[in-house]
Scaffold this motif. Structure first.
Motif, short mmCIF file in Angstrom:
data_model
loop_
_atom_site.label_atom_id
_atom_site.label_comp_id
_atom_site.label_asym_id
_atom_site.label_seq_id
_atom_site.Cartn_x
_atom_site.Cartn_y
_atom_site.Cartn_z
N ILE A 152 42.30 -15.70 -27.48
CA ILE A 152 41.66 -15.79 -26.16
C ILE A 152 41.83 -17.19 -25.58
O ILE A 152 42.16 -17.36 -24.39
N LEU A 153 41.61 -18.20 -26.42
CA LEU A 153 41.73 -19.58 -25.96
C LEU A 153 43.16 -19.90 -25.52
O LEU A 153 43.37 -20.53 -24.47
N ALA A 154 44.15 -19.42 -26.31
CA ALA A 154 45.55 -19.77 -26.02
C ALA A 154 46.11 -18.97 -24.84
O ALA A 154 46.62 -19.55 -23.88
N PHE A 155 46.03 -17.64 -24.93
CA PHE A 155 46.71 -16.80 -23.94
C PHE A 155 45.84 -16.43 -22.75
O PHE A 155 46.37 -16.03 -21.71
N GLY A 156 44.52 -16.53 -22.91
CA GLY A 156 43.66 -16.16 -21.81
C GLY A 156 43.16 -17.33 -21.00
O GLY A 156 43.20 -17.31 -19.77
N LEU A 157 42.71 -18.40 -21.68
CA LEU A 157 42.10 -19.52 -20.98
C LEU A 157 43.09 -20.65 -20.68
O LEU A 157 43.04 -21.24 -19.60
N GLN A 158 44.00 -20.94 -21.64
CA GLN A 158 44.94 -22.03 -21.42
C GLN A 158 46.15 -21.58 -20.60
O GLN A 158 46.47 -22.16 -19.57
N LEU A 159 46.86 -20.54 -21.09
CA LEU A 159 48.07 -20.09 -20.42
C LEU A 159 47.78 -19.09 -19.29
O LEU A 159 48.62 -18.90 -18.41
N ARG A 160 46.62 -18.45 -19.35
CA ARG A 160 46.23 -17.45 -18.35
C ARG A 160 47.29 -16.37 -18.17
O ARG A 160 47.63 -15.98 -17.05
N LEU A 161 47.79 -15.86 -19.29
CA LEU A 161 48.82 -14.84 -19.25
C LEU A 161 48.26 -13.43 -19.41
O LEU A 161 48.83 -12.47 -18.88
N LEU A 162 47.15 -13.31 -20.16
CA LEU A 162 46.64 -11.99 -20.50
C LEU A 162 45.13 -11.92 -20.27
O LEU A 162 44.43 -12.93 -20.42
N PRO A 163 44.62 -10.73 -19.92
CA PRO A 163 43.17 -10.55 -19.82
C PRO A 163 42.53 -10.61 -21.20
O PRO A 163 43.16 -10.27 -22.21
N VAL A 164 41.29 -11.03 -21.24
CA VAL A 164 40.64 -11.28 -22.54
C VAL A 164 39.43 -10.40 -22.79
O VAL A 164 38.80 -10.52 -23.85
N SER A 165 39.09 -9.51 -21.89
CA SER A 165 37.93 -8.65 -22.11
C SER A 165 38.10 -7.34 -21.37
O SER A 165 38.81 -7.27 -20.35
N GLY A 166 37.44 -6.32 -21.89
CA GLY A 166 37.47 -5.02 -21.25
C GLY A 166 38.72 -4.23 -21.60
O GLY A 166 39.60 -4.68 -22.35
N MET A 167 38.80 -3.03 -21.03
CA MET A 167 39.92 -2.12 -21.29
C MET A 167 40.86 -2.04 -20.09
O MET A 167 42.07 -1.91 -20.26
N THR A 168 40.33 -2.13 -18.90
CA THR A 168 41.12 -2.15 -17.67
C THR A 168 40.41 -3.02 -16.66
O THR A 168 39.24 -3.37 -16.81
N SER A 169 41.11 -3.36 -15.60
CA SER A 169 40.52 -4.12 -14.50
C SER A 169 41.25 -3.74 -13.23
O SER A 169 42.39 -3.28 -13.26
N GLY A 170 40.60 -3.96 -12.11
CA GLY A 170 41.23 -3.62 -10.84
C GLY A 170 41.45 -2.13 -10.70
O GLY A 170 40.58 -1.31 -10.98
N ASP A 171 42.66 -1.77 -10.28
CA ASP A 171 43.01 -0.36 -10.09
C ASP A 171 43.45 0.31 -11.39
O ASP A 171 43.77 1.50 -11.39
#
Length: 314
Positions: A152-171
């Motif tokens: 989560i720290l690497a790909f979600g917060l630092q690089l912001r490449l992937l979502p870090v919570s839930g199953m879907t978002s938006g549409d």
């Protein structure tokens, strides 16, 4: 074969019965009173007594257990105190989410684990073999929740490449679902990948050292053909057993992973139930995961007996 299946099926009955007893005893030793959750600490003693009678809590421990078994036979897992709906509905609505995550994790762990173990076994003692050993030790030593937080720290917060919570978002959509699945799948698959890679390497080395492999080499058959068409198929029964065991472990390991990533599965529901002392949901979740684990092992026993006829005599 039918007698073997029948014996294995009969052996699952006391196991499941033992699980029901263990989950019931667990509910008895957990401190606190369920009426506090339902009515609040300011409720009158009369209201508490009426609720305890309605829930069967005024009976002896043996009477409560018999009532619990009677309800299970009728398909009644009780009423969830957290979600205010039947436990069966809560588990049914989340079971497919957990199954999806566990299936993706076991497929990823199996493919990468068999590939890595085979790659390392081709040259034992080499740099790549030692590198695999280091990676396996790292994955085996890393707690799933800690690995999840690092991802989560690497790909979600630092690089912001992937979502870090839930199953879907938006549409939503398939791509959105896969993006949400990636990090929890990697987290859940890590330990199983290491176990499968280690078993693949060990089993393949045993087979490669056998007489028929040396005979195949003496006939000039290529090394890759020997490994993939002769050695690896004979090493797979032990690997399949480990994969089957990991499927059961993944279901239980999903509790922590789903909590870290807020994945709406049985694991997250179990965590919420533990936090609020939702005894019916805790019992139902543990029982469901235990039965799934038993059925998976039962299936693996049948498959193993099918591929190895000697097991039928056991």
């Amino acid at each position: 074969m039918l007698s073997f299946i029948a014996r294995r099926a009969l052996q699952t009955i006391p196991v499941i019965f033992g699980v029901t007893l263990a989950t019931f005893l667990l509910s008895q030793i957990i401190p606190g009173d369920p009426t506090d959750i339902l009515l609040g600490p300011g409720a009158s003693e009369e209201a508490r007594a009426q609720l305890r009678q309605a829930l069967g809590l005024d009976r002896s421990a043996a009477g409560q257990y018999l009532l619990y078994l009677q309800n299970l036979v009728q398909g009644d897992f009780g009423q969830s105190l957290t979600f205010s709906k039947p436990v069966s509905e809560v588990l049914a609505s989340r079971m497919m989410n957990t199954a999806l995550l566990a299936f993706a994790a076991i497929v990823l762990a199996s493919v990468l684990g068999v590939a890595a173990g085979t790659f390392a076994a081709l040259k034992p003692g080499s740099l790549r073999d030692r590198a695999l050993t280091v990676v396996v030790l790292f994955l085996n030593s890393m707690p799933s929740f800690w690995l999840g937080l690092l991802l989560i720290l690497a790909f979600g917060l630092q690089l912001r490449l992937l979502p870090v919570s839930g199953m879907t978002s938006g549409d939503g959509g398939l791509v959105n679902l896969l993006a949400h699945m990636l990090l929890p799948t990697l987290t859940l698959a890590a330990w199983s990948l290491a176990a499968i890679a280690r078993m693949t390497r060990s089993s393949l080395l045993d087979v490669i050292g056998s007489d028929y492999v040396r005979t195949a080499r003496s006939r000039g058959i290529g090394e890759w053909r020997i490994v993939f068409f002769h050695a690896l198929p004979n090493a797979m029964p032990a690997v399949i057993t480990v994969i089957g065991m990991q499927m059961g472990f993944l279901l239980s390991g999903a509790v922590m992973t789903e909590t870290v990533f807020s994945w709406p599965g049985i694991g997250l529901a179990m965590y919420q139930a533990i936090s609020t002392r939702d005894i019916p949901l805790i019992q139902g979740g543990i029982l469901l995961l235990a039965v799934a684990f038993v059925l998976i092992n039962f299936t693996i026993d049948i498959l193993y007996a099918y591929f190895n006829p000697k097991i039928k005599l056991a």
